[in-house]
Design a protein around this motif. Sequence first.
Motif, PDB file in Angstrom:
ATOM      1  N   PRO A 127       0.812  -1.226   0.000  1.00 17.92           N
ATOM      2  CA  PRO A 127       0.000   0.000   0.000  1.00 17.92           C
ATOM      3  C   PRO A 127       0.839   1.268   0.000  1.00 17.92           C
ATOM      4  CG  PRO A 127      -0.907  -1.597   1.529  1.00 17.92           C
ATOM      5  CD  PRO A 127       0.394  -2.158   1.055  1.00 17.92           C
ATOM      6  N   ASP A 128       2.092   1.184   0.526  1.00 14.84           N
ATOM      7  CA  ASP A 128       2.937   2.376   0.627  1.00 14.84           C
ATOM      8  C   ASP A 128       3.441   2.863  -0.721  1.00 14.84           C
ATOM      9  OD1 ASP A 128       2.853   2.175   3.483  1.00 14.84           O
ATOM     10  OD2 ASP A 128       4.320   0.565   3.339  1.00 14.84           O
ATOM     11  N   VAL A 129       3.642   1.965  -1.692  1.00 16.36           N
ATOM     12  CA  VAL A 129       4.315   2.334  -2.940  1.00 16.36           C
ATOM     13  C   VAL A 129       3.467   2.051  -4.182  1.00 16.36           C
ATOM     14  CG1 VAL A 129       6.607   2.022  -1.961  1.00 16.36           C
ATOM     15  CG2 VAL A 129       5.490   0.093  -3.082  1.00 16.36           C
ATOM     16  N   THR A 130       2.190   1.869  -4.014  1.00 16.97           N
ATOM     17  CA  THR A 130       1.335   1.611  -5.175  1.00 16.97           C
ATOM     18  C   THR A 130       0.349   2.741  -5.447  1.00 16.97           C
ATOM     19  OG1 THR A 130      -0.185   0.373  -3.752  1.00 16.97           O
ATOM     20  CG2 THR A 130       1.464  -0.905  -4.963  1.00 16.97           C
TER      21      THR A 130
ATOM     22  N   LEU B  49      -2.117   4.312 -10.925  1.00 17.68           N
ATOM     23  CA  LEU B  49      -0.962   3.417 -11.068  1.00 17.68           C
ATOM     24  C   LEU B  49      -1.192   2.400 -12.173  1.00 17.68           C
ATOM     25  CD1 LEU B  49       1.739   2.158 -10.095  1.00 17.68           C
ATOM     26  CD2 LEU B  49       0.369   0.734  -8.550  1.00 17.68           C
ATOM     27  N   TRP B  50      -2.365   1.796 -12.182  1.00 20.32           N
ATOM     28  CA  TRP B  50      -2.641   0.735 -13.157  1.00 20.32           C
ATOM     29  C   TRP B  50      -2.679   1.280 -14.576  1.00 20.32           C
ATOM     30  CZ3 TRP B  50      -1.737  -4.024 -12.720  1.00 20.32           C
ATOM     31  CH2 TRP B  50      -2.270  -4.951 -13.596  1.00 20.32           C
ATOM     32  N   LEU B  51      -3.260   2.457 -14.752  1.00 19.61           N
ATOM     33  CA  LEU B  51      -3.328   3.043 -16.094  1.00 19.61           C
ATOM     34  C   LEU B  51      -1.934   3.398 -16.612  1.00 19.61           C
ATOM     35  CD1 LEU B  51      -6.457   5.360 -15.740  1.00 19.61           C
ATOM     36  CD2 LEU B  51      -6.285   3.249 -17.066  1.00 19.61           C
ATOM     37  N   VAL B  52      -1.116   3.970 -15.724  1.00 18.95           N
ATOM     38  CA  VAL B  52       0.244   4.319 -16.132  1.00 18.95           C
ATOM     39  C   VAL B  52       1.060   3.064 -16.403  1.00 18.95           C
ATOM     40  CG1 VAL B  52       2.382   5.450 -15.413  1.00 18.95           C
ATOM     41  CG2 VAL B  52       0.185   6.498 -14.888  1.00 18.95           C
TER      42      VAL B  52
ATOM     43  N   ALA C 212       3.303   1.768 -19.623  1.00 18.48           N
ATOM     44  CA  ALA C 212       4.752   1.661 -19.474  1.00 18.48           C
ATOM     45  C   ALA C 212       5.243   0.226 -19.349  1.00 18.48           C
ATOM     46  CB  ALA C 212       5.205   2.462 -18.253  1.00 18.48           C
ATOM     47  N   GLY C 213       4.303  -0.728 -19.225  1.00 20.42           N
ATOM     48  CA  GLY C 213       4.710  -2.115 -19.039  1.00 20.42           C
ATOM     49  C   GLY C 213       4.676  -2.486 -17.568  1.00 20.42           C
ATOM     50  N   THR C 214       4.704  -3.795 -17.274  1.00 18.19           N
ATOM     51  CA  THR C 214       4.561  -4.276 -15.903  1.00 18.19           C
ATOM     52  C   THR C 214       5.860  -4.854 -15.357  1.00 18.19           C
ATOM     53  OG1 THR C 214       3.745  -6.390 -16.777  1.00 18.19           O
ATOM     54  CG2 THR C 214       2.094  -4.746 -16.140  1.00 18.19           C
ATOM     55  N   ASP C 215       6.998  -4.369 -15.822  1.00 15.58           N
ATOM     56  CA  ASP C 215       8.269  -4.777 -15.251  1.00 15.58           C
ATOM     57  C   ASP C 215       8.270  -4.436 -13.764  1.00 15.58           C
ATOM     58  OD1 ASP C 215      11.235  -5.463 -15.477  1.00 15.58           O
ATOM     59  OD2 ASP C 215      11.270  -3.439 -14.632  1.00 15.58           O
ATOM     60  N   PRO C 216       8.678  -5.385 -12.873  1.00 15.56           N
ATOM     61  CA  PRO C 216       8.575  -5.146 -11.430  1.00 15.56           C
ATOM     62  C   PRO C 216       9.271  -3.875 -10.955  1.00 15.56           C
ATOM     63  CG  PRO C 216       9.024  -7.464 -11.855  1.00 15.56           C
ATOM     64  CD  PRO C 216       9.109  -6.752 -13.183  1.00 15.56           C
ATOM     65  N   VAL C 217      10.497  -3.656 -11.422  1.00 21.09           N
ATOM     66  CA  VAL C 217      11.227  -2.468 -10.980  1.00 21.09           C
ATOM     67  C   VAL C 217      10.542  -1.200 -11.477  1.00 21.09           C
ATOM     68  CG1 VAL C 217      13.418  -1.243 -11.095  1.00 21.09           C
ATOM     69  CG2 VAL C 217      13.399  -3.739 -10.891  1.00 21.09           C
ATOM     70  N   ARG C 218      10.132  -1.214 -12.730  1.00 20.08           N
ATOM     71  CA  ARG C 218       9.460  -0.037 -13.295  1.00 20.08           C
ATOM     72  C   ARG C 218       8.146   0.229 -12.572  1.00 20.08           C
ATOM     73  NH1 ARG C 218       8.721   0.091 -19.665  1.00 20.08           N
ATOM     74  NH2 ARG C 218      10.983   0.154 -19.464  1.00 20.08           N
ATOM     75  N   LEU C 219       7.445  -0.844 -12.225  1.00 18.44           N
ATOM     76  CA  LEU C 219       6.172  -0.677 -11.532  1.00 18.44           C
ATOM     77  C   LEU C 219       6.375  -0.013 -10.173  1.00 18.44           C
ATOM     78  CD1 LEU C 219       3.165  -1.348 -12.007  1.00 18.44           C
ATOM     79  CD2 LEU C 219       3.527  -3.448 -10.704  1.00 18.44           C
TER      80      LEU C 219
ATOM     81  N   LEU D 203     -10.109 -18.496 -16.837  1.00 19.53           N
ATOM     82  CA  LEU D 203     -10.319 -17.370 -15.925  1.00 19.53           C
ATOM     83  C   LEU D 203     -10.385 -16.068 -16.711  1.00 19.53           C
ATOM     84  CD1 LEU D 203     -10.422 -16.548 -12.866  1.00 19.53           C
ATOM     85  CD2 LEU D 203      -7.964 -16.098 -13.061  1.00 19.53           C
ATOM     86  N   ALA D 204     -11.394 -15.258 -16.429  1.00 18.74           N
ATOM     87  CA  ALA D 204     -11.505 -13.925 -17.036  1.00 18.74           C
ATOM     88  C   ALA D 204     -10.552 -12.995 -16.292  1.00 18.74           C
ATOM     89  CB  ALA D 204     -12.933 -13.423 -16.968  1.00 18.74           C
ATOM     90  N   ILE D 205      -9.371 -12.771 -16.872  1.00 18.55           N
ATOM     91  CA  ILE D 205      -8.280 -12.114 -16.160  1.00 18.55           C
ATOM     92  C   ILE D 205      -8.631 -10.696 -15.729  1.00 18.55           C
ATOM     93  CG2 ILE D 205      -5.897 -11.322 -16.324  1.00 18.55           C
ATOM     94  CD1 ILE D 205      -6.142 -14.299 -16.095  1.00 18.55           C
ATOM     95  N   SER D 206      -9.020  -9.849 -16.669  1.00 16.59           N
ATOM     96  CA  SER D 206      -9.226  -8.426 -16.362  1.00 16.59           C
ATOM     97  C   SER D 206     -10.314  -8.190 -15.311  1.00 16.59           C
ATOM     98  CB  SER D 206      -9.539  -7.651 -17.640  1.00 16.59           C
ATOM     99  OG  SER D 206      -8.421  -7.657 -18.506  1.00 16.59           O
ATOM    100  N   PRO D 207     -11.518  -8.785 -15.451  1.00 14.06           N
ATOM    101  CA  PRO D 207     -12.531  -8.551 -14.411  1.00 14.06           C
ATOM    102  C   PRO D 207     -12.100  -9.046 -13.031  1.00 14.06           C
ATOM    103  CG  PRO D 207     -13.539  -9.456 -16.396  1.00 14.06           C
ATOM    104  CD  PRO D 207     -12.066  -9.574 -16.571  1.00 14.06           C
ATOM    105  N   TRP D 208     -11.468 -10.220 -13.000  1.00 15.35           N
ATOM    106  CA  TRP D 208     -11.059 -10.762 -11.712  1.00 15.35           C
ATOM    107  C   TRP D 208      -9.931  -9.938 -11.097  1.00 15.35           C
ATOM    108  CZ3 TRP D 208     -13.420 -13.457  -8.322  1.00 15.35           C
ATOM    109  CH2 TRP D 208     -14.377 -14.407  -8.701  1.00 15.35           C
ATOM    110  N   ARG D 209      -8.999  -9.480 -11.930  1.00 10.27           N
ATOM    111  CA  ARG D 209      -7.911  -8.654 -11.404  1.00 10.27           C
ATOM    112  C   ARG D 209      -8.472  -7.370 -10.797  1.00 10.27           C
ATOM    113  NH1 ARG D 209      -4.545  -8.284 -15.699  1.00 10.27           N
ATOM    114  NH2 ARG D 209      -3.064  -9.838 -14.928  1.00 10.27           N
ATOM    115  N   SER D 210      -9.427  -6.760 -11.472  1.00 10.51           N
ATOM    116  CA  SER D 210     -10.033  -5.538 -10.945  1.00 10.51           C
ATOM    117  C   SER D 210     -10.752  -5.801  -9.628  1.00 10.51           C
ATOM    118  CB  SER D 210     -11.012  -4.955 -11.976  1.00 10.51           C
ATOM    119  OG  SER D 210     -10.349  -4.621 -13.179  1.00 10.51           O
TER     120      SER D 210
END
Length: 338
Positions: free
Chosen positions: A89-92, A133-136, A140-147, A228-235
């Motif tokens: 929660p601190d960095v997302t 965060l999710w839109l950006v 920009a991609g989901t690389d862990p460091v970049r995220l 699994l419906a990825i996007s709805p479940w992730r949201s």
Amino acid sequence: MIQRIPRTLRLLALLCAVLALALAQLATGSTASAAETLAAVLGHADQLTAQIVHDLRMPRMLVGAGAGMCLGMAGVVLQAVLRNPLASPDVTGVGSGAVLGAVAATLIGGDFAAPTRMILVAVVGGTLGGAVLWLVAMRAGTDPVRLVVIGVMVSAAFSGGSMVLLTARPQLTGSMAQWLIGSLNGRTWAHWSALWPWLLTAAVAGLLVSAVIQLLSVDDDHGHAVGLAISPWRSAVLLIAVVLTAVAIASVGAMAFVGLLAPHAARALFGADLRFALPAAGMLGAAAVCGADVVAQTVTSWAADPSRAGVPTGAVTAVLGAVVLIRVARRSSTTGGN
């Protein structure tokens, strides 16, 4: 060695440790000793001591433990869904968004400053922070460091917004600053009444979809393969993390590092199975906040003027969390060098 012990017994042992820390927190303070606190719990204390324990210490302990549980479970969900061990929660942006909501509610005042309304405003702020965060990240991609870098930038932007609001009403700086640091001072039964239904609902929801979270933690291809419906479940799962974070912050403010370290400790003790790691992270988060508050109150009692507000619990979690992270980083670098 510990892995040989059945995980159910490990959970029970962890629960006993949490209860012990909660009782230690309940017995800590300058106005009633541990013996007097125990007598009050058993119903054998005088009226003043009983009132201190029941009206001041018990809600403080329950709210702190409940907020810690929320942050610990939110950290597990965020790290699994974002597939990033540094997510919390601190960095997302979720935590800083919720803080911005709590500060705004305090600034507006009136009904918005009530614990129930403040949680709703904090949920809106946390959802906004997570959405940014999710839109950006999608661009920009989901690389862990970049995220993580993007998350820190989003958090900094929302923290800046909170500071701007603080300058709008400087006379309320003291009451609003607790949301930026994290404090259990002044917690009442009203805060607990507002917190526990959200905590219970989100925790049950997280356990019910723990198998889905497990699939999301692997990769999208694996989820698609099992239908699994990825996007709805992730949201939906991210919304659970947002609610848990917002409820904690609207109750006690930002408790730094709790949502980052509790999930790592839970996985070290129980593995990656979220049926055990999720409740374990919640209990470890509760233990962290209760233990930090014992330290905060003890340090405050040593101060020259204990009548002041004292050391905030969030400052203790920040210092202890930083120490743990430094030790882990040094150990990792030493291992890597060998």
